[in-house]
Design a protein around this motif. Structure first.
Motif, PDB file in Angstrom:
ATOM      1  N   VAL A 122       0.783  -1.045   0.188  1.00  0.00           N
ATOM      2  CA  VAL A 122       0.217   0.044   0.251  1.00  0.00           C
ATOM      3  C   VAL A 122       0.823   1.184  -0.028  1.00  0.00           C
ATOM      4  CG1 VAL A 122      -2.076   1.071   1.705  1.00  0.00           C
ATOM      5  CG2 VAL A 122      -1.828  -1.430   1.124  1.00  0.00           C
ATOM      6  N   GLU A 123       0.956   2.197  -0.944  1.00  0.00           N
ATOM      7  CA  GLU A 123       1.667   3.679  -0.903  1.00  0.00           C
ATOM      8  C   GLU A 123       0.722   4.533  -1.067  1.00  0.00           C
ATOM      9  OE1 GLU A 123       4.693   3.101  -4.021  1.00  0.00           O
ATOM     10  OE2 GLU A 123       4.422   0.789  -4.684  1.00  0.00           O
ATOM     11  N   GLY A 124       0.981   5.288  -0.496  1.00  0.00           N
ATOM     12  CA  GLY A 124       0.521   6.525  -0.888  1.00  0.00           C
ATOM     13  C   GLY A 124       1.160   7.912   0.310  1.00  0.00           C
ATOM     14  N   SER A 125       0.559   8.618   1.154  1.00  0.00           N
ATOM     15  CA  SER A 125       0.824   9.223   2.275  1.00  0.00           C
ATOM     16  C   SER A 125       0.616   8.257   3.648  1.00  0.00           C
ATOM     17  CB  SER A 125       0.015  10.898   2.516  1.00  0.00           C
ATOM     18  OG  SER A 125      -0.906  10.038   2.953  1.00  0.00           O
ATOM     19  N   PHE A 126       1.905   8.949   4.259  1.00  0.00           N
ATOM     20  CA  PHE A 126       1.802   8.170   5.492  1.00  0.00           C
ATOM     21  C   PHE A 126       0.143   8.047   5.835  1.00  0.00           C
ATOM     22  CE2 PHE A 126       1.767   7.582  10.290  1.00  0.00           C
ATOM     23  CZ  PHE A 126       2.008   6.633  10.579  1.00  0.00           C
ATOM     24  N   ALA A 127       0.095   9.355   6.593  1.00  0.00           N
ATOM     25  CA  ALA A 127      -1.614   9.191   6.857  1.00  0.00           C
ATOM     26  C   ALA A 127      -3.031   8.409   6.022  1.00  0.00           C
ATOM     27  CB  ALA A 127      -2.542  10.982   6.390  1.00  0.00           C
TER      28      ALA A 127
END
Length: 448
Positions: A122-127
């Motif tokens: 899963v990739e994206g911002s930490f939030a």
């Protein structure tokens, strides 16, 4: 997305509360610290297979995609969080606009996996990624455990069909998910109508002992069932005396009787006696279905018995002794800053006690021998070796927040049959042993 499709009560508006309290407090702290927007990579994997298991089965991916799509903080959810003072108003405002906008890669549903396999990335911002941890693990750990048990049972059953009958042995919503996972693992039908409704799984069922006991005698019960459901029905023959019941069943339905079901006793012995009796009565095409607390070992022990189908309940929906796969969701890389162009830095948990993790955004491939039989699970970072380029396992599931890889359940089920068939023959052994494939790591940075 209709919440009914997720197996949720109709009054539950989203999957956003299928999470742990600390996911939201981490979010609040990261927002305050200015680190919430750092690009991050999380991976789902398991450090080991359940004891004695030789391979795992990826199941629940389709449900994960639905859950991610339906992860929304609506007014009711935000009101609950505010009332309980879970997070502050700034965080609630952020959550109100939450929509996952990242990418998800993973092993195709139905594929097999081994220790260390990056089953989902899963990739994206930490939030936005950290919020999905609990719901993803909840689905994958449950469904993959059921699918693994189902796969072992299907291997033991060979060409004989398996019926999933576990709804009464687990939570009513878990039962629907278990039926779906069992179908992925190789079961042919289910008794659970909700699973049939939501996922299109074929449903079957005729009668229980209560129906026989309702009537003044067994003959009346059999006659009522045949009159209603036809001669091709399945009659339950172990309420009283099996031999007498089989004789009565054939007298009532004739040699066209579809099947008899045996739910108690020494199934191996009783099945042989019933088959002989049916043949002597001219019901040579009448099939024998057995139930009664079966698991993969009991199914294997009946391989030489004249049994045509198996019904499995308790042991299936509890993972046949392993109700979870112990999958974890770990941060393996993050950007040095919130700058979208900032490079990713591998990160890994460093601790004793067997809970280390391996940093870096990983690829996975399965090396095969000259006959196409799998011989190793290869995991690495950076460039994929040329000889493994066409053997990569991860596929894109979500791109920029949009689901791109939904597929029919029958495709998933067929994929698993192929994946299991490409493993070494020892994969189907029920004796305890290590994973059938070794996991090989290349170019990786490890925790210590």
């Amino acid at each position: 997305m209709n919440t009914a499709d997720l197996g949720l009560p109709v009054d539950v508006p989203s999957t956003a509360l299928f999470t742990d309290h600390y996911e939201l407090t981490m979010l609040q702290a990261a927002l305050k610290a200015g680190t919430a927007d750092r690009r991050s990579v999380f991976e789902v994997f398991t450090r080991r297979l359940p004891e004695g298991r030789r391979y795992g089965v990826v199941a629940g991916t389709g449900r994960v995609l639905d859950a991610v799509e339906n992860f929304r903080f609506d007014a009711d959810v935000l009101g609950f969080l505010r009332e309980r003072n879970v997070v502050n108003e700034e965080t609630l405002e952020w959550l109100a606009a939450y929509r996952f906008s990242g990418d998800v890669w993973g092993y195709p549903e139905g594929e097999v996996y081994f220790p260390g396999s990056p089953i989902m990335r899963v990739e994206g911002s930490f939030a936005e990624c950290v919020l999905l941890e609990t719901v993803i693990l909840s689905i994958l750990n449950h469904d993959s455990a059921i699918a693994a048990a189902a796969s072992r049972m299907a291997s033991a059953a060979g060409d004989r069909p398996l019926i999933e009958m576990g709804a009464r042995r687990t939570h009513e919503l878990a039962a629907v998910a278990a039926s779906r996972a069992a179908y992925v693992g190789g079961f042919a039908t289910t008794s659970d109508l909700a699973a049939g409704f939501r996922y299109g799984i074929p449903t079957v069922g005729t009668s229980a002992h209560a129906f026989t006991l309702l009537h003044d005698n067994e003959r009346d019960a059999f006659q009522a069932q045949v009159d209603s459901l036809g001669r091709n029905t399945t009659l339950l023959v172990d309420t009283y005396d099996v031999t007498e019941a089989v004789r009565t069943a054939v007298e009532v339905a004739g040699p066209e009787l579809g099947a008899v079901r045996i739910d108690s006793g020494d199934l191996l012995l009783v099945a042989h006696r019933v088959r002989q009796q049916l043949d002597e009565l001219g019901a040579v095409d009448t099939k024998i279905v057995v139930t009664s607390d079966l698991d993969e070992y009991a199914i294997a022990s009946l391989a030489a018995a004249p049994v045509d189908a198996y019904g499995v309940g308790t042991q299936l929906v509890t993972g046949s002794g392993h109700p979870t796969c112990s999958m974890v969701y770990k941060l393996v890389a993050r950007a040095e800053s919130a700058d979208p162009k900032a490079p990713l830095v591998p990160v890994a948990k460093k601790s004793s006690g067997g809970k280390t993790s391996i940093g870096g955004r990983k690829w996975a491939a399965r090396r095969v021998d000259g006959d196409g039989v799998a011989e190793a699970e290869v995991i690495g970072t950076g460039a994929v070796p040329a000889e493994l380029a066409d053997r990569q396992l991860l596929v894109e599931l979500v791109k920029g927040g949009e689901v791109v890889a939904r597929e029919p359940l029958d495709v998933v089920r067929d994929r698993h049959a192929v994946a299991r068939g490409n493993l070494p023959l020892s994969a189907t052994q029920l004796s305890r042993g290590e994973a059938v494939l070794p996991t090989e790591y290349v170019h990786l940075r490890s925790g210590s």
